[in-house]
Design a protein around this motif. Structure first.
Motif, mmCIF file in Angstrom:
data_model
loop_
_atom_site.group_PDB
_atom_site.id
_atom_site.type_symbol
_atom_site.label_atom_id
_atom_site.label_comp_id
_atom_site.label_asym_id
_atom_site.label_seq_id
_atom_site.Cartn_x
_atom_site.Cartn_y
_atom_site.Cartn_z
ATOM 1 N N THR A 7 0.849 -1.196 0.000
ATOM 2 C CA THR A 7 0.000 0.000 0.000
ATOM 3 C C THR A 7 0.883 1.243 0.000
ATOM 4 N N ARG A 8 0.252 2.383 -0.111
ATOM 5 C CA ARG A 8 0.985 3.651 -0.053
ATOM 6 C C ARG A 8 1.677 3.791 1.298
ATOM 7 N N GLU A 9 1.012 3.405 2.374
ATOM 8 C CA GLU A 9 1.607 3.504 3.704
ATOM 9 C C GLU A 9 2.848 2.621 3.834
ATOM 10 N N THR A 10 2.787 1.441 3.245
ATOM 11 C CA THR A 10 3.955 0.554 3.264
ATOM 12 C C THR A 10 5.105 1.193 2.492
ATOM 13 N N ALA A 11 4.780 1.829 1.385
ATOM 14 C CA ALA A 11 5.813 2.505 0.594
ATOM 15 C C ALA A 11 6.449 3.644 1.391
ATOM 16 N N VAL A 12 5.647 4.400 2.123
ATOM 17 C CA VAL A 12 6.182 5.489 2.942
ATOM 18 C C VAL A 12 7.079 4.926 4.046
ATOM 19 N N THR A 13 6.677 3.805 4.622
ATOM 20 C CA THR A 13 7.504 3.163 5.650
ATOM 21 C C THR A 13 8.837 2.714 5.070
ATOM 22 N N LEU A 14 8.814 2.157 3.870
ATOM 23 C CA LEU A 14 10.044 1.732 3.206
ATOM 24 C C LEU A 14 10.933 2.940 2.888
ATOM 25 N N LEU A 15 10.333 4.019 2.425
ATOM 26 C CA LEU A 15 11.102 5.243 2.154
ATOM 27 C C LEU A 15 11.692 5.825 3.438
ATOM 28 N N ALA A 16 10.957 5.727 4.532
ATOM 29 C CA ALA A 16 11.467 6.214 5.816
ATOM 30 C C ALA A 16 12.673 5.391 6.250
ATOM 31 N N ALA A 17 12.598 4.080 6.066
ATOM 32 C CA ALA A 17 13.740 3.217 6.397
ATOM 33 C C ALA A 17 14.952 3.613 5.561
ATOM 34 N N ASP A 18 14.744 3.832 4.283
ATOM 35 C CA ASP A 18 15.825 4.235 3.391
ATOM 36 C C ASP A 18 16.433 5.565 3.837
ATOM 37 N N ALA A 19 15.584 6.520 4.171
ATOM 38 C CA ALA A 19 16.077 7.829 4.609
ATOM 39 C C ALA A 19 16.880 7.708 5.898
ATOM 40 N N LEU A 20 16.417 6.871 6.830
ATOM 41 C CA LEU A 20 17.136 6.715 8.086
ATOM 42 C C LEU A 20 18.497 6.055 7.893
ATOM 43 N N ILE A 21 18.602 5.147 6.934
ATOM 44 C CA ILE A 21 19.915 4.562 6.623
ATOM 45 C C ILE A 21 20.841 5.647 6.070
ATOM 46 N N THR A 22 20.311 6.493 5.200
ATOM 47 C CA THR A 22 21.101 7.606 4.670
ATOM 48 C C THR A 22 21.545 8.535 5.796
ATOM 49 N N PHE A 23 20.623 8.863 6.709
ATOM 50 C CA PHE A 23 20.976 9.715 7.843
ATOM 51 C C PHE A 23 21.994 9.038 8.754
ATOM 52 N N SER A 24 21.904 7.725 8.876
ATOM 53 C CA SER A 24 22.871 6.974 9.664
ATOM 54 C C SER A 24 24.275 7.148 9.084
ATOM 55 N N CYS A 25 24.377 7.058 7.777
ATOM 56 C CA CYS A 25 25.676 7.265 7.112
ATOM 57 C C CYS A 25 26.171 8.691 7.329
ATOM 58 N N GLU A 26 25.266 9.650 7.256
ATOM 59 C CA GLU A 26 25.644 11.049 7.468
ATOM 60 C C GLU A 26 26.135 11.254 8.909
ATOM 61 N N ALA A 27 25.428 10.690 9.867
ATOM 62 C CA ALA A 27 25.833 10.828 11.269
ATOM 63 C C ALA A 27 27.197 10.190 11.496
ATOM 64 N N GLU A 28 27.413 9.045 10.891
ATOM 65 C CA GLU A 28 28.698 8.357 11.031
ATOM 66 C C GLU A 28 29.818 9.176 10.396
ATOM 67 N N ALA A 29 29.541 9.778 9.257
ATOM 68 C CA ALA A 29 30.547 10.599 8.580
ATOM 69 C C ALA A 29 30.885 11.843 9.386
ATOM 70 N N GLU A 30 29.918 12.362 10.131
ATOM 71 C CA GLU A 30 30.196 13.530 10.972
ATOM 72 C C GLU A 30 31.180 13.192 12.083
ATOM 73 N N VAL A 31 31.140 11.966 12.569
ATOM 74 C CA VAL A 31 32.084 11.521 13.591
ATOM 75 C C VAL A 31 33.457 11.358 12.966
ATOM 76 N N GLY A 32 33.474 10.838 11.751
ATOM 77 C CA GLY A 32 34.716 10.650 11.016
ATOM 78 C C GLY A 32 34.446 9.758 9.824
ATOM 79 N N VAL A 33 34.876 10.175 8.666
ATOM 80 C CA VAL A 33 34.611 9.424 7.443
ATOM 81 C C VAL A 33 35.096 7.976 7.583
ATOM 82 N N HIS A 34 36.188 7.775 8.281
ATOM 83 C CA HIS A 34 36.712 6.423 8.470
ATOM 84 C C HIS A 34 35.712 5.537 9.212
ATOM 85 N N LYS A 35 34.773 6.135 9.958
ATOM 86 C CA LYS A 35 33.789 5.369 10.725
ATOM 87 C C LYS A 35 32.723 4.742 9.827
#
Length: 95
Positions: A62-90
């Motif tokens: 459903t559309r709601e499932t798609a939004v949930t999947l997009l939210a998961a994708d965005a959070l993984i991207t934000f996770s990478c950004e947060a890790e890079a802020e600590v240090g790219v090597h992380k």
């Protein structure tokens, strides 16, 4: 964590922003999550994303499932950004 996320979500569609903030808000400090310190933010975001992915996989297509999947994708991207802020090597730690 929400204060870190909110500026990054300003341009996101309302449905996506709401789903991400809902998932973050449902994360309780008593659960078995990484610490919410600066270095633990990436792990915490990744953990929340994995939970959303499980919800999306279990849901009907459903559309709601798609939004949930997009939210998961965005959070993984934000996770990478947060890790890079600590240090790219992380970023290697996210494997």
């Amino acid at each position: 964590m929400e204060s870190w996320l909110r500026p990054r979500l300003q341009q996101a569609p309302e449905s996506l922003r709401s789903r991400i903030l809902e998932a973050v808000g449902n994360t309780t400090p008593n659960s078995t999550l990484p610490d919410k310190d600066e270095e633990g933010l990436a792990s915490l975001l990744q953990h929340i994303a994995e939970g959303l992915l499980e919800i999306a996989k279990a849901g009907a297509p459903t559309r709601e499932t798609a939004v949930t999947l997009l939210a998961a994708d965005a959070l993984i991207t934000f996770s990478c950004e947060a890790e890079a802020e600590v240090g790219v090597h992380k970023l290697e730690d996210l494997r």
